[in-house]
Design a protein around this motif. Structure first.
Motif, PDB file in Angstrom:
ATOM      1  N   GLU A  45      33.753  67.020  34.709  1.00 26.26           N
ATOM      2  CA  GLU A  45      32.728  67.337  33.718  1.00 26.26           C
ATOM      3  C   GLU A  45      32.236  66.079  33.006  1.00 26.26           C
ATOM      4  N   TYR A  46      33.160  65.174  32.649  1.00 28.09           N
ATOM      5  CA  TYR A  46      32.780  63.960  31.928  1.00 28.09           C
ATOM      6  C   TYR A  46      32.257  62.888  32.882  1.00 28.09           C
ATOM      7  N   GLU A  47      32.689  62.931  34.135  1.00 25.72           N
ATOM      8  CA  GLU A  47      32.132  61.998  35.125  1.00 25.72           C
ATOM      9  C   GLU A  47      30.664  62.300  35.388  1.00 25.72           C
ATOM     10  N   LYS A  48      30.311  63.607  35.396  1.00 32.71           N
ATOM     11  CA  LYS A  48      28.899  63.965  35.584  1.00 32.71           C
ATOM     12  C   LYS A  48      28.058  63.513  34.401  1.00 32.71           C
ATOM     13  N   LYS A  49      28.651  63.537  33.204  1.00 28.45           N
ATOM     14  CA  LYS A  49      27.923  63.096  32.002  1.00 28.45           C
ATOM     15  C   LYS A  49      27.924  61.575  31.850  1.00 28.45           C
ATOM     16  N   ASN A  50      28.521  60.852  32.797  1.00 28.44           N
ATOM     17  CA  ASN A  50      28.595  59.385  32.778  1.00 28.44           C
ATOM     18  C   ASN A  50      29.374  58.886  31.571  1.00 28.44           C
ATOM     19  N   LEU A  51      30.416  59.640  31.172  1.00 25.62           N
ATOM     20  CA  LEU A  51      31.302  59.223  30.083  1.00 25.62           C
ATOM     21  C   LEU A  51      32.637  58.703  30.599  1.00 25.62           C
ATOM     22  N   LEU A  52      33.015  59.099  31.818  1.00 26.80           N
ATOM     23  CA  LEU A  52      34.303  58.707  32.375  1.00 26.80           C
ATOM     24  C   LEU A  52      34.090  58.073  33.741  1.00 26.80           C
ATOM     25  N   TYR A  53      34.780  56.935  33.944  1.00 28.97           N
ATOM     26  CA  TYR A  53      34.687  56.229  35.227  1.00 28.97           C
ATOM     27  C   TYR A  53      36.113  55.859  35.638  1.00 28.97           C
ATOM     28  N   ILE A  54      36.590  56.501  36.722  1.00 29.98           N
ATOM     29  CA  ILE A  54      37.942  56.230  37.239  1.00 29.98           C
ATOM     30  C   ILE A  54      37.785  55.512  38.575  1.00 29.98           C
ATOM     31  N   LYS A  55      38.430  54.334  38.675  1.00 32.90           N
ATOM     32  CA  LYS A  55      38.312  53.568  39.905  1.00 32.90           C
ATOM     33  C   LYS A  55      39.606  52.811  40.157  1.00 32.90           C
ATOM     34  N   ARG A  56      39.950  52.726  41.453  1.00 36.94           N
ATOM     35  CA  ARG A  56      41.143  51.977  41.853  1.00 36.94           C
ATOM     36  C   ARG A  56      40.730  50.582  42.319  1.00 36.94           C
ATOM     37  N   PHE A  57      41.445  49.555  41.830  1.00 36.94           N
ATOM     38  CA  PHE A  57      41.148  48.167  42.170  1.00 36.94           C
ATOM     39  C   PHE A  57      42.343  47.562  42.907  1.00 36.94           C
ATOM     40  N   ASN A  58      42.048  46.435  43.577  1.00 36.60           N
ATOM     41  CA  ASN A  58      43.094  45.716  44.302  1.00 36.60           C
ATOM     42  C   ASN A  58      43.494  44.489  43.480  1.00 36.60           C
ATOM     43  N   ALA A  59      44.802  44.365  43.186  1.00 38.51           N
ATOM     44  CA  ALA A  59      45.292  43.244  42.369  1.00 38.51           C
ATOM     45  C   ALA A  59      45.081  41.897  43.051  1.00 38.51           C
ATOM     46  N   LEU A  60      45.046  41.886  44.384  1.00 36.82           N
ATOM     47  CA  LEU A  60      44.838  40.620  45.097  1.00 36.82           C
ATOM     48  C   LEU A  60      43.436  40.075  44.870  1.00 36.82           C
ATOM     49  N   ASP A  61      42.459  40.976  44.699  1.00 33.37           N
ATOM     50  CA  ASP A  61      41.097  40.510  44.418  1.00 33.37           C
ATOM     51  C   ASP A  61      41.043  39.764  43.088  1.00 33.37           C
ATOM     52  N   ILE A  62      41.816  40.231  42.116  1.00 30.90           N
ATOM     53  CA  ILE A  62      41.862  39.548  40.812  1.00 30.90           C
ATOM     54  C   ILE A  62      42.563  38.200  40.946  1.00 30.90           C
ATOM     55  N   ALA A  63      43.641  38.181  41.756  1.00 36.19           N
ATOM     56  CA  ALA A  63      44.368  36.914  41.948  1.00 36.19           C
ATOM     57  C   ALA A  63      43.463  35.865  42.587  1.00 36.19           C
TER      58      ALA A  63
ATOM     59  N   ALA B 219      50.611  41.403  37.751  1.00 37.77           N
ATOM     60  CA  ALA B 219      51.600  40.320  37.724  1.00 37.77           C
ATOM     61  C   ALA B 219      52.243  40.113  39.082  1.00 37.77           C
ATOM     62  N   SER B 220      52.394  41.218  39.857  1.00 45.93           N
ATOM     63  CA  SER B 220      52.997  41.080  41.192  1.00 45.93           C
ATOM     64  C   SER B 220      52.124  40.262  42.128  1.00 45.93           C
ATOM     65  N   ALA B 221      50.795  40.229  41.867  1.00 51.25           N
ATOM     66  CA  ALA B 221      49.899  39.412  42.696  1.00 51.25           C
ATOM     67  C   ALA B 221      50.027  37.928  42.383  1.00 51.25           C
ATOM     68  N   PHE B 222      50.643  37.611  41.203  1.00 51.09           N
ATOM     69  CA  PHE B 222      50.845  36.211  40.804  1.00 51.09           C
ATOM     70  C   PHE B 222      52.321  35.838  40.892  1.00 51.09           C
ATOM     71  N   SER B 223      53.024  36.388  41.839  1.00 47.48           N
ATOM     72  CA  SER B 223      54.464  36.118  41.946  1.00 47.48           C
ATOM     73  C   SER B 223      54.691  34.623  42.189  1.00 47.48           C
ATOM     74  N   GLY B 224      55.554  34.023  41.345  1.00 51.10           N
ATOM     75  CA  GLY B 224      55.855  32.596  41.452  1.00 51.10           C
ATOM     76  C   GLY B 224      54.832  31.714  40.800  1.00 51.10           C
ATOM     77  N   GLU B 225      53.767  32.280  40.176  1.00 52.58           N
ATOM     78  CA  GLU B 225      52.713  31.488  39.532  1.00 52.58           C
ATOM     79  C   GLU B 225      52.504  32.016  38.114  1.00 52.58           C
ATOM     80  N   GLU B 226      53.480  31.805  37.266  1.00 54.20           N
ATOM     81  CA  GLU B 226      53.414  32.346  35.908  1.00 54.20           C
ATOM     82  C   GLU B 226      52.320  31.663  35.082  1.00 54.20           C
TER      83      GLU B 226
END
Length: 473
Positions: free
Chosen positions: A299-317, A358-365
Motif C-alpha cells: 500500500e505504501y509502495e504504491k503511494k511512493n512512501l516506502l522503498y525496499i531494496k537489497r544491495f550488494n556490500a561488495l559494490d560499496i567496497a 564490514a564483512s566486505a572490508f575484512s582486513g581493511e579497518e
C-alpha cells in the motif's frame, strides 16, 4: 262305524294339542287340523300360538266286557270345538291387523328414508353446483388476472424497448460528439506540441537547476521525530532529533530487524518517505515479515512512501577508492557513499546491516572507518534521519570496560539503541531495551522489558525495569 272312527281321530288330535305350542305352517291346515276344518284358516301364516285345551273328563271306570278274551272299547263321546274355533279366528284377525299395521309402519319408514335420501341428494347436488360455480368464478378471476399480468408485461416490454432505443440513440449522439471533440483536441494538441518542442530544451535546463536546489534542502522539516513504537517514545523527552544517525545494535534474534521495520511502517503512516536498504535478507522476505504483523507494505509502495531494496556490500567496497580519491581532491565529481535511488528522496534511511558492510572490508579497518565517516557526513549533510543496524555477540556498553573493534561507529553515531537478550537462572529468556545515548535530548537511563507481539509488532514496557538475577547478551 265310520262316525266312530272320525270321533276317535278328533279325540286323539285334541289330546296332542294339549299344553303344546302350535306353529302355523303351509301344511298345518291340511295335516294337523284337517279333521276339524282349521286348515283353511291358518293357510300360509307362520305364526306361533299356544293353544290350551281343557282336559276332557274320563268316563267312570266300569267293568269292561270281554268278548272272547278281548277288551271291548266304548265309542268315544262327541267333543264340541266351535268356541275354540271362534277364539282362534279372533286371534287370527288380530294377528292380521297387527301384521298389516307393521307392514304399513315399515312402508312408512321406507318412504321416510327414501325422502331423507332424496333430500340429502338434493342438498348435496345444490352444494356441488354452488362449489362448481365458485370454482368457475375463481378460474375466471385467475384467468382475468393472468391476462392482465400478460398485458402489463407486454406494455412494460414495449416501454423498455422504447427506452433502450432512446438510450442507444443518445449514446450514438454522445459518441459522435466525443469523436468530434477528440478530433478538435488532436488538432489543438498538434499545434501545442510544436510550440512545446521549442520550449522543451529550456524547461529541461530549468528542471535540472531546480532539482539541484531541492537536493540541497533538508528532507526532514521537523526538529524531533517520534518513532510511534508502543512505549519507546516515553523513554525520550522530545523524540529523536531529525537528521541524526542512530545505531541499533543487539545480539542474534534480539529483534533488531523487526524494530526497524516497525519504525519504517509507522513513519509511512505519518506520510514520511522511508528507504530500507537491506544487505542480508531479500525484499520479499522483509515484506512477508511486515505482513505477519498485519502491515501492508504494498500500500505504501504504491503511494511512493516506502522503498525496499537489497544491495550488494561488495559494490560499496569497490566505491571506497573513489571516495578516497574524492577526499584527496583527486576527483572533480561528487561520489555518494550510499547508493540512494535518484528518483526517491527519503526522510528516513534504515541500513540492515553494518555488519554485512564490514564483512566486505575484512582486513581493511582503516578503509571501513573512512567509509563510515563519509556515510555519516553524507546523511548529516542531507538532513536524513538514519538507523543503522549492527549485530554484536555481546553487549559492548555493559560492564566496567568498553571495547570496540576499530570501527568507531559508536563515536560517530548520534544515538545508540541497544536491544538485549535477557537470560534468567531458571532458563527463561526475555528481551530488553536501553537507550545508551541520544544527542540533543534527554533520555531515561534504564533497561526496560520489551517484547515482539503478533499483530502489534515491537512493544517497549517503559515502566517495567528488569530486576533480579539475569544475564544480558
Amino acid at each position: 262305524m265310520k262316525k266312530m272312527v272320525k270321533k276317535n281321530k278328533h279325540k286323539s288330535k285334541i289330546k296332542r294339542l294339549k299344553n303344546k305350542r302350535i306353529q302355523s305352517s303351509p301344511n298345518f291346515g291340511s295335516s294337523l287340523l284337517k279333521g276339524i276344518g282349521l286348515g283353511s284358516w291358518f293357510g300360509n301364516n307362520h305364526v306361533e300360538h299356544k293353544v290350551t285345551v281343557r282336559s276332557i273328563k274320563k268316563p267312570e271306570n266300569k267293568k269292561i266286557k270281554k268278548v272272547a278274551g278281548k277288551k271291548i272299547k266304548k265309542p268315544a263321546e262327541k267333543i264340541s270345538v266351535k268356541p275354540k274355533i271362534k277364539k282362534l279366528e279372533f286371534k287370527r284377525d288380530k294377528i292380521k291387523k297387527e301384521k298389516i299395521a307393521r307392514k304399513e309402519k315399515i312402508k312408512e319408514k321406507k318412504l321416510k328414508k327414501k325422502e331423507e335420501i332424496r333430500r340429502k341428494r338434493e342438498e348435496k347436488r345444490k352444494l356441488m353446483e354452488k362449489k362448481k360455480a365458485e370454482r368457475i368464478f375463481k378460474i375466471k378471476k385467475l384467468v382475468e388476472q393472468r391476462n392482465a399480468r400478460k398485458l402489463e408485461e407486454i406494455r412494460k416490454v414495449k416501454f423498455r424497448k422504447e427506452q433502450e432505443k432512446k438510450m442507444l440513440e443518445n449514446k450514438r449522439k454522445e459518441v459522435m460528439k466525443k469523436l468530434a471533440e477528440e478530433r478538435a483536441k488532436k488538432e489543438k494538441l498538434e499545434k501545442e506540441r510544436k510550440i512545446a518542442e521549442q520550449a522543451r530544451a529550456f524547461n529541461e535546463k530549468k528542471k535540472e537547476i531546480a532539482a539541484k536546489k531541492e537536493a540541497k534542502k533538508p528532507f526532514c522539516k521537523e526538529e524531533f521525530l517520534k518513532l510511534g513504537i508502543n512505549g519507546f517514545d516515553n523513554l525520550i523527552e522530545k523524540g529523536i532529533p531529525c537528521g541524526t544517525a542512530n545505531l541499533v545494535e543487539g545480539g542474534p534474534g534480539s529483534g533488531k530487524t523487526i524494530f526497524c521495520l516497525n519504525i519504517a511502517i509507522d513513519a509511512c503512516r505519518r506520510g514520511k518517505k522511508v528507504l530500507y536498504m537491506s544487505f542480508e535478507e531479500p525484499e520479499h522476505r522483509l515484506r512477508n515479515h511486515m505482513r505477519n504483523f498485519g502491515w501492508h507494505p504494498e500500500e505504501y509502495e504504491k503511494k511512493n512512501l516506502l522503498y525496499i531494496k537489497r544491495f550488494n556490500a561488495l559494490d560499496i567496497a569497490r566505491s571506497v577508492e573513489a571516495l578516497l580519491s574524492e577526499a584527496k581532491k583527486e576527483l572533480l565529481i561528487e561520489v555518494q557513499p550510499v547508493l540512494i535511488p535518484t528518483d526517491f528522496k527519503p526522510d528516513i534511511v534504515l541500513i540492515d546491516s553494518l555488519s554485512s558492510i564490514a564483512s566486505a572490508f575484512s582486513g581493511e579497518e582503516n578503509r571501513f572507518r573512512i567509509y563510515m565517516e563519509q556515510l555519516f557526513r553524507y546523511l548529516e549533510g542531507n538532513n536524513i534521519t538514519s538507523f543503522l543496524i549492527r549485530e554484536t555477540a555481546n553487549p559492548t556498553h555493559v560492564g566496567n570496560t568498553f571495547v570496540e573493534r576499530g570501527e568507531a561507529v559508536s563515536f560517530l553515531s548520534d544515538g545508540i539503541i541497544v536491544i538485549y537478550n535477557v537470560f534468567y537462572p531458571n532458563g527463561r529468556r526475555d528481551r530488553a531495551l536501553e537507550i545508551v545515548k541520544m544527542r540533543g535530548t534527554d533520555i531515561a537511563r534504564k533497561i526496560v522489558k520489551a517484547e515482539i507481539r503478533p499483530g502489534k509488532g515491537f512493544i517497549v514496557h517503559s515502566n517495567n525495569v528488569i530486576t533480579g538475577s539475569y544475564r544480558l547478551t
